[in-house]
Design a protein around this motif. Structure first.
Motif, mmCIF file in Angstrom:
data_model
loop_
_atom_site.group_PDB
_atom_site.id
_atom_site.type_symbol
_atom_site.label_atom_id
_atom_site.label_comp_id
_atom_site.label_asym_id
_atom_site.label_seq_id
_atom_site.Cartn_x
_atom_site.Cartn_y
_atom_site.Cartn_z
ATOM 1 N N GLU A 198 16.976 -2.083 -0.385
ATOM 2 C CA GLU A 198 16.880 -2.360 -1.822
ATOM 3 C C GLU A 198 18.144 -1.902 -2.554
ATOM 4 O OE1 GLU A 198 14.175 -1.170 -5.675
ATOM 5 O OE2 GLU A 198 13.224 -1.088 -3.700
ATOM 6 N N GLU B 180 20.881 -4.502 -2.578
ATOM 7 C CA GLU B 180 20.646 -5.701 -3.388
ATOM 8 C C GLU B 180 21.350 -5.606 -4.736
ATOM 9 O OE1 GLU B 180 19.040 -8.496 -2.603
ATOM 10 O OE2 GLU B 180 18.369 -7.778 -0.632
ATOM 11 N N LYS C 229 18.263 -7.057 -9.872
ATOM 12 C CA LYS C 229 17.442 -8.270 -9.956
ATOM 13 C C LYS C 229 17.850 -9.213 -11.084
ATOM 14 C CE LYS C 229 12.584 -9.741 -10.059
ATOM 15 N NZ LYS C 229 12.616 -10.697 -11.143
ATOM 16 N N GLU D 240 19.590 -12.901 -10.321
ATOM 17 C CA GLU D 240 19.019 -14.185 -10.759
ATOM 18 C C GLU D 240 20.052 -15.037 -11.477
ATOM 19 O OE1 GLU D 240 15.645 -12.808 -13.013
ATOM 20 O OE2 GLU D 240 14.438 -12.472 -11.197
#
Length: 175
Positions: free
Chosen positions: A73, A76, A79, A83
């Motif tokens: 995580e 990454e 978020k 997107e």
């Protein structure tokens, strides 16, 4: 002239994870706004990428904090930023600066004139490394860094990196 945005390492570990800072958290919204100013085909992003053997690497020995381990995580991209980057070119890089990214953009520069803007984390490590690689690869290309969309490991080292980039003819802008 084609205007390119490079989003450097806006990953969870650098924002509010193992190497996160309050300053990094504060630039999330400005980076989101900056991304929205560009067409997706003109956006590149980098992702700091390490393996399970990180602590045995030279970087790991000098910075013994596991971070951005591929598939976690922390690795990454945040978020709400990820997107917005759907369709952008994302380059995984094993170290501070991406030679692959500089090569990719140098090829694009052969086709048309570019202007490059960088934002992201950390000003004093990966942003400065990539800005200097790009400037060395394309000395006549205008390269800028949006100061309001960057954060360093510390406020002092952030300022020092900005001064270094300024001395190397990388424009500093702030919105």
């Amino acid at each position: 002239m084609r205007k390119i945005l490079i989003v450097i390492d806006m990953q969870n570990d650098f924002i509010d994870g193992t190497l996160g800072t309050d300053e990094a958290v504060k630039i999330v919204d400005p980076v989101i706004q900056k991304i929205k100013e560009y067409d997706i085909q003109n956006i590149y992003a980098t992702r700091d990428t390490h393996g399970e053997d990180y602590l045995s690497t030279q970087e790991g020995k000098n910075l013994p904090v596991e971070h951005c381990i591929k598939g976690t995580e922390g690795w990454e991209i945040r978020k709400e930023i990820r997107e917005l980057l759907e369709g952008a070119v994302i380059v995984d890089k094993p170290t501070f600066g991406s030679v692959e990214l500089a090569h990719m953009l140098s090829k694009e520069r052969e086709k048309e004139e570019l202007e490059i803007e960088l934002v992201g984390l950390c000003t004093d490590i990966c942003v400065v490394s990539n800005a200097l690689l790009l400037k060395a690869s394309m000395p006549e290309t205008k390269i800028s860094v949006d100061v309001s969309c960057c954060a360093g490991v510390t406020v002092e080292t952030h300022k020092a990196a900005l001064e270094t980039m300024k001395m190397c003819q990388i424009s500093l802008i702030s919105h």
